[in-house]
Design a protein around this motif. Structure first.
Motif, short mmCIF file in Angstrom:
data_model
loop_
_atom_site.label_atom_id
_atom_site.label_comp_id
_atom_site.label_asym_id
_atom_site.label_seq_id
_atom_site.Cartn_x
_atom_site.Cartn_y
_atom_site.Cartn_z
N PRO A 140 34.71 29.77 -40.39
CA PRO A 140 35.55 31.17 -39.74
C PRO A 140 34.10 32.29 -39.33
O PRO A 140 33.25 32.12 -40.19
N GLY A 141 34.44 32.68 -38.43
CA GLY A 141 33.38 33.94 -38.08
C GLY A 141 32.35 33.66 -37.52
O GLY A 141 31.58 34.27 -36.98
N ARG A 184 44.24 35.42 -30.63
CA ARG A 184 43.65 36.12 -31.84
C ARG A 184 43.10 35.51 -32.86
O ARG A 184 42.19 35.88 -33.59
N THR A 191 39.03 32.76 -30.54
CA THR A 191 38.88 33.86 -29.75
C THR A 191 37.54 33.32 -28.69
O THR A 191 36.63 32.63 -29.21
N ARG A 214 34.77 31.42 -31.26
CA ARG A 214 34.86 31.77 -32.78
C ARG A 214 36.17 31.84 -33.08
O ARG A 214 37.37 32.10 -32.75
N CYS A 215 36.34 31.21 -34.37
CA CYS A 215 37.58 31.17 -35.18
C CYS A 215 37.92 32.70 -36.14
O CYS A 215 36.97 32.50 -36.96
N ASP A 216 38.82 33.58 -35.86
CA ASP A 216 38.83 34.69 -36.75
C ASP A 216 40.00 34.60 -37.44
O ASP A 216 41.19 34.74 -36.98
N THR A 217 39.57 34.18 -38.60
CA THR A 217 40.73 33.69 -39.79
C THR A 217 41.52 34.96 -40.12
O THR A 217 42.58 34.76 -40.53
N ALA A 218 41.10 36.09 -40.03
CA ALA A 218 41.83 37.25 -40.42
C ALA A 218 43.17 37.64 -39.41
O ALA A 218 43.90 38.55 -39.70
N ALA A 219 43.43 36.72 -38.27
CA ALA A 219 44.33 36.84 -37.22
C ALA A 219 45.74 36.73 -38.04
O ALA A 219 45.72 35.81 -38.72
#
Length: 236
Positions: free
Chosen positions: A175-176, A218, A221, A229-234
């Motif tokens: 992530p990130g 989200r 992205t 990129r993987c935004d795991t806070a989505a």
């Protein structure tokens, strides 16, 4: 280049109406240790698959009657099975169509039979649960089990192809971090080179299954000028 011996349980269904191509492909796969079934048209392929469900399908795009795209759709509707698509035309639209209906890889005719065997080995190796370890991966309502090769979103089963599953798992594990398409092709597909639209198509398909609004993703992205990129806070 030497190929490894395949486990005896690996059954490959070769679907091609050209008897010469089918014979050559069958011969190379047999020599590599696979159990091979053959079919010259879509209906026969579906019958063979029903009788002995394959571990892998090598499927020609241009078939008499029912084309390879329809065969792939019907096979994917019956159960998970990796598909390597063969296309004589090699045009981008054909390749993308194959990927859109769930093919995991493609090879353009004319091709090297040895290369095809290596592609088959690569896809089967990555589809094997015994090569996937680690804890459950969770983000934005998604729970992915690498060992059981099962993924859910808000408790609902996700129908993911082999490559979609591997791509989602890789992004969730990192992530990130922003990854280029070239990097993802090497790490997820195991290819040192290839058509980068393969990655683009799979990201689009994956977004359609995991995003609440695929048009405004989200979780997965786009990082302009870099890749994804993987935004795991989505969704939290």
């Amino acid at each position: 280049m030497q190929t490894s011996q395949a486990p005896l349980s690996d059954r490959v269904l070769v679907v091609d109406d050209d008897p010469t191509v089918a014979e050559i492909v069958t011969g190379y796969l047999d020599s590599a240790g696979y159990t091979v079934d053959r079919a010259a048209d879509g209906n026969t392929a579906l019958e063979r698959a029903e009788a002995h469900w394959p571990d892998m399908v090598v499927l020609d795009l241009m078939l008499p009657g029912m084309d390879g795209l329809e065969v792939c759709r019907l096979l994917r509707g019956r159960g998970p099975v990796p598909v390597v698509m063969l296309t004589a035309r090699g045009e981008e639209d054909d390749r993308i169509l194959g990927l859109e209906v769930g093919a995991d890889d493609y090879v353009t005719k004319p091709f090297s039979p040895r290369e095809l065997v290596l592609r088959v080995e690569s896809v089967l190796r990555r589809s094997s649960a015994r090569n996937n370890t680690g804890p459950l991966l969770k983000a934005a309502g998604i729970v992915l089990d690498p060992v059981g090769r099962r993924a859910t979103k808000n408790g609902q089963e996700l129908s993911l192809t082999l490559r979609e599953f591997d791509l989602l798992a890789y992004l969730l594990r990192n992530p990130g971090q922003a990854f280029s398409r070239e990097y993802l092709m090497r790490e997820v597909w195991g290819w040192e080179f290839g058509d980068l639209s393969t990655v683009t198509v799979h990201v689009r398909r994956l977004r359609g299954k995991v995003e609440d609004d695929p048009a405004h993703p989200r979780l997965i992205t786009t990082v302009w000028g870099v890749g994804y990129r993987c935004d795991t806070a989505a969704g939290e």
